[in-house]
Design an enzyme around this catalytic site. Structure first.
Site, PDB file in Angstrom:
ATOM      1  N   ILE A   1      32.497  50.365  -9.925  1.00  0.00           N
ATOM      2  CA  ILE A   1      31.652  49.478 -10.734  1.00  0.00           C
ATOM      3  C   ILE A   1      30.459  48.966  -9.937  1.00  0.00           C
ATOM      4  O   ILE A   1      29.808  47.996 -10.318  1.00  0.00           O
ATOM      5  CB  ILE A   1      32.467  48.326 -11.356  1.00  0.00           C
ATOM      6  CG1 ILE A   1      33.173  47.478 -10.294  1.00  0.00           C
ATOM      7  CG2 ILE A   1      33.469  48.870 -12.340  1.00  0.00           C
ATOM      8  CD1 ILE A   1      33.898  46.246 -10.884  1.00  0.00           C
TER       9      ILE A   1
ATOM     10  N   THR B   1      30.776  48.505  -6.548  1.00  0.00           N
ATOM     11  CA  THR B   1      31.317  47.749  -5.425  1.00  0.00           C
ATOM     12  C   THR B   1      31.347  48.549  -4.128  1.00  0.00           C
ATOM     13  O   THR B   1      31.525  47.971  -3.064  1.00  0.00           O
ATOM     14  CB  THR B   1      32.751  47.312  -5.767  1.00  0.00           C
ATOM     15  OG1 THR B   1      33.427  48.457  -6.297  1.00  0.00           O
ATOM     16  CG2 THR B   1      32.751  46.222  -6.818  1.00  0.00           C
TER      17      THR B   1
ATOM     18  N   GLY C   1      40.665  47.300  -6.605  1.00  0.00           N
ATOM     19  CA  GLY C   1      40.301  48.706  -6.421  1.00  0.00           C
ATOM     20  C   GLY C   1      40.630  49.258  -5.048  1.00  0.00           C
ATOM     21  O   GLY C   1      41.247  50.327  -4.936  1.00  0.00           O
TER      22      GLY C   1
ATOM     23  N   PRO D   1      32.329  46.862   6.326  1.00  0.00           N
ATOM     24  CA  PRO D   1      31.697  45.540   6.391  1.00  0.00           C
ATOM     25  C   PRO D   1      30.368  45.479   5.637  1.00  0.00           C
ATOM     26  O   PRO D   1      29.976  44.415   5.168  1.00  0.00           O
ATOM     27  CB  PRO D   1      31.463  45.317   7.893  1.00  0.00           C
ATOM     28  CG  PRO D   1      32.254  46.343   8.592  1.00  0.00           C
ATOM     29  CD  PRO D   1      32.563  47.460   7.644  1.00  0.00           C
TER      30      PRO D   1
ATOM     31  N   GLU E   1      35.588  39.563  -5.721  1.00  0.00           N
ATOM     32  CA  GLU E   1      35.525  38.294  -6.435  1.00  0.00           C
ATOM     33  C   GLU E   1      35.502  37.051  -5.557  1.00  0.00           C
ATOM     34  O   GLU E   1      34.946  36.020  -5.943  1.00  0.00           O
ATOM     35  CB  GLU E   1      36.681  38.235  -7.438  1.00  0.00           C
ATOM     36  CG  GLU E   1      36.324  39.093  -8.639  1.00  0.00           C
ATOM     37  CD  GLU E   1      37.487  39.546  -9.486  1.00  0.00           C
ATOM     38  OE1 GLU E   1      38.410  40.147  -8.911  1.00  0.00           O
ATOM     39  OE2 GLU E   1      37.462  39.316 -10.694  1.00  0.00           O
TER      40      GLU E   1
END
Ligand code: MOS
Length: 760
Positions: A478, A480, A521, A645, A718
């Site tokens: 998505i 990420t 995920g 990272p 999140e």
């Protein structure tokens, strides 16, 4: 972990060039910036036709008359679908439960009832999008309007206003009594606005019609499999008749967790017309889908004089629709984050004449934790402790709510490293005590928490005779960085350079994967890819030993190392075969392995797992204008093993930007008389621009978690938003001496409360 291979200890880590843990560039970056990456509105099959949706301008009532004559007469118009002529589907009579919100799903064009403003009432399909749009304007609709209720506060004040209590974690101790008896108390009510997701790419579905009646579906989705299941269930297809292909998402933030109406309507039209159909929603129409619900929360805290927390009470009311109960974990965090013997939580929904809310980045936590963390700040001042000291004093070393140990928790390190980087020690405690000319300076902080989830997933790994590895799972990326981290995991597993690995995602014909949501995920797909690669490695090792004339013929698996595209003897790296030769030696074009993984239930019973963060924020507030600028943010995150990272800190940064935005900008404004979101565009719905965002510093503290999953990851999608808005609000208090209980905190609120009067 559902281990397919036991005690297999081939080691690639000594190859000296591990990729996991390094900040590799996005492997899909080139495709994205060159436009090669295709989003759901960019697949253009031959003969594609276009749909445009007409949305209801009334909020509640029924359609009295829907005259399609003029629209149908327009050259280029192929069909107009309404509740009167839509095809009959069994689905209209049973509830599809989707993977995200397991309740009844909205049924587009079901009947003449209007449930919310913006509800789709007709679909026009035409040869091009402009014609479809124009034809929509020719539809004549008469509505019979009924009174509606779209205001949470008003419903709440209304004695007949309904609320539906929902289940919350059980209370512990006696929070009310502890509160009543404690020497220091605080109670406040927080009111947070509705926010819309506003992904960069609006929702769109392109449905490709094949001559045999099968369809290929391109839709914005966080779960190709979930979308496929929905399509099969709703339209009665078998799994082999539907392929969902959604390799890139264009932002979703939760709004792609559920199939939205464009998907249903595009498939319905494609089937009826036997043509390929695209429906791309406009930015305005993005305000006719889900959103983060409005919330009113009351938090009561009580402490001893020394700052020991003795009572936490957290009540939340949020809106849902009249169609279904949308709930999220808003209050549970208040029973977990701090050590406290007495906790009581309550959560209720108020059905309004709005569309159903939808998960939005850190659903529940972004609401509940941001309220709690504002309350904690206020309490720290009441007991006369520095907000950081107060949090350390009440630090929880276990999960009291579930009575479990924590699999790991390096929040102390987040506090220490974040405070150090920010310079928190130089803060003067007194509100309004730091200024620079006409600017009031405020330093605030807050804590974030998010649960570490893992879902069942499968993946396949295939090594070809050219030495290239492909890993594949039906998961979505998505945005990420999933493509990148899976490529890193796979490369490390087989000792390959990143360039020798291709990751395929976003296709329902690939091995089964769950939705990408809840920051699950990395744990879910990452574990599956790792296991598929480990399984392939075992097969390759066996083949390398067995193959004719192998220099490794006398070795055992444990003697081998995979590095630089070769299998070598650990004791003598000069003795090796290339992976390409291993495949060739097998007489096949490729070797393949597939694996499925699931969370370790034993470990889950024993441990709770959370990611944590400590957010430090500096604001500067123009004393005359009431304008707030966030000039510095340091967010120190403990989220287990950080696979990449670079992409991980991008995730945290995105969350921080949204947190700032939640605190200061985003507000979907309803006109309650009309029942519609009035600022349904990006001019009036304020999202931060570059000028609103200044220095952001992300720290990942070391957190070794041997229990959470095989990769030791907790997810980072999140945690960045959780706590950030509270840190901003707390900084605004420190700057002004005034508490603001409504988010967003806008200029007018600051001016109305006055920046110059200290709170008594
Ligand atoms: Mo997220 S709200 O789980 O996409």
């Amino acid at each position: 972990m559902n281990t397919l291979i036991d005690n297999f200890s081939l080691d690639s880590s000594d190859s000296g060039d591990a990729h996991v843990g390094r900040g590799a560039d996005r492997v899909d970056g080139h495709a994205k910036v060159t436009g090669e990456a295709k989003y759901s509105a960019e697949f253009t099959p031959p003969g594609l036709v276009h749909g445009c949706v007409l949305n209801s301008p009334v909020t509640r009532g029924r359609i009295q008359l829907l005259d399609t004559t003029a629209a149908q007469g327009l050259p280029g118009v192929l069909a107009v679908f309404t509740h009167e002529n839509r095809p009959e589907l069994d689905w209209y009579h049973h509830d599809h439960k989707d993977k995200d919100t397991p309740t009844a799903h909205f049924l587009p064009l079901y009947d003449d009832r209007i449930h919310y403003n913006g509800q789709p009432v007709a679909l026009v399909v035409a040869k091009d999008r402009e014609t479809a749009r124009y034809a929509c304007s020719l539809l004549q609709v008469q509505y019979e309007e009924e009174p509606h209720q779209t205001s949470l506060s008003r419903t709440r004040d209304d004695p007949e206003g309904q609320t539906v209590p929902r289940k919350t974690p059980s209370p512990r101790g006696d929070a009310a009594q502890a509160y009543a008896q404690a020497p220091v108390q605080m109670r406040a009510q927080y009111h947070f606005a509705i926010e819309h997701h506003n992904p960069m790419a609006p929702h769109a579905a392109t449905v490709v019609w094949h001559d045999n009646g099968n369809i290929t579906v391109h839709d914005k989705t966080q779960g190709p499999m979930s979308t496929r299941d929905y399509v099969c269930d709703v339209f009665g297809y078998s799994e082999d008749q539907v392929q969902v292909v959604a390799p890139f998402v264009g932002g979703a933030f939760g709004l792609g967790l559920r199939p939205q109406y464009q998907l249903f309507l595009a498939i319905m039209a494609a089937r009826e017309l036997q043509l390929s159909v695209r429906i791309a929603l406009s930015r305005q129409q993005m305000f006719t889908l889900g959103y983060r619900p409005e919330s009113i929360q009351t938090i009561s805290l009580a402490a001893q004089n020394d700052g020991t927390l003795v009572s936490v009470m957290h009540e939340a009311i949020q809106n849902t629709s009249q169609l279904e109960n949308f709930e999220e974990s808003t209050v549970k965090w208040s029973g977990v984050l701090y050590r406290c013997p007495n906790v009581s939580l309550s959560y209720a929904l108020t059905p309004l004449d709005l569309y159903t809310p939808t998960d939005m980045r850190a659903p529940g936590a972004a609401t509940g934790v941001n309220a709690l963390e504002q309350a904690i700040d206020e309490m720290a001042y009441r007991v006369g402790l520095d907000p950081l000291q107060f949090r350390l004093k009440n630090y929880a070393d276990r999960d009291q709510a579930e009575d479990k140990d924590l699999s790991s928790k390096e929040l102390r390190a987040c506090y220490a490293q974040g405070a150090e980087r920010f310079g928190w020690a130089r803060r003067s405690a007194e509100p309004r005590s730091m200024r620079d000319g006409h600017e009031l300076i405020g330093w605030g902080m807050a804590t974030g928490i998010w649960e570490a989830f893992q879902l069942e997933a499968s993946a396949r790994a295939t090594l070809s005779s050219d030495g290239q590895l492909e890993v594949a799972t039906a998961a979505a990326d998505i945005g990420t960085g999933t493509y990148t981290i899976l490529t890193q995991i796979a490369a490390d597993a087989l000792g390959l350079p990143l360039s020798a690995v291709t990751t395929k995602l976003g296709d329902s014909s690939l091995p089964w994967a769950p939705i990408e949501g809840g920051s699950s995920g990395a744990a879910s797909f990452g574990s599956a890819v790792k296991m598929a690669c480990d399984s392939l490695k075992k097969a390759l090792a066996g083949q390398a030993i067995q193959m004719q004339g192998s220099p490794l013929a006398t070795a055992s698996e444990a003697d081998l190392v995979f590095a630089k595209g070769r299998v070598s003897l650990k004791s003598d790296p000069a003795c090796h075969v290339s992976l390409a030769d291993v495949i060739r030696g097998s007489g096949k074009d490729s070797l393949q392995a597939q694996a499925s993984t699931a969370p370790d239930e034993k470990s889950k019973k024993r441990y709770s797992s959370y990611a944590h963060s400590a957010v430090f924020v500096e604001v500067r507030i123009d004393e005359e204008l009431g304008q707030v600028r966030v000039t510095r943010v340091v967010n120190a995150v403990a989220a287990g093993n950080i696979l990449n990272p670079k992409t991980a800190s991008n995730q945290i940064m995105g969350g921080i930007v949204w947190g700032i935005s939640k605190a200061l900008h985003e507000h979907s404004m309803l006109d309650d008389h009309i029942g519609r979101f009035m600022n349904h565009n990006l001019a009036e719905y304020h999202i931060p621009t570059h000028a609103d965002i200044d220095g952001i510093d992300v720290i990942f503290v070391d957190e070794d978690d041997p229990h959470v999953n095989a990769l030791g990851v907790k997810g980072v999608g999140e945690i960045g938003i959780v706590g950030t808005a509270a840190a901003v609000a707390n900084a605004v208090y420190h700057a002004t001496g005034k508490r603001f209980y409504e988010l967003p905190i806008t200029m007018d609120q600051i001016l109305m409360k006055g920046t110059g009067i200290q709170e008594g």
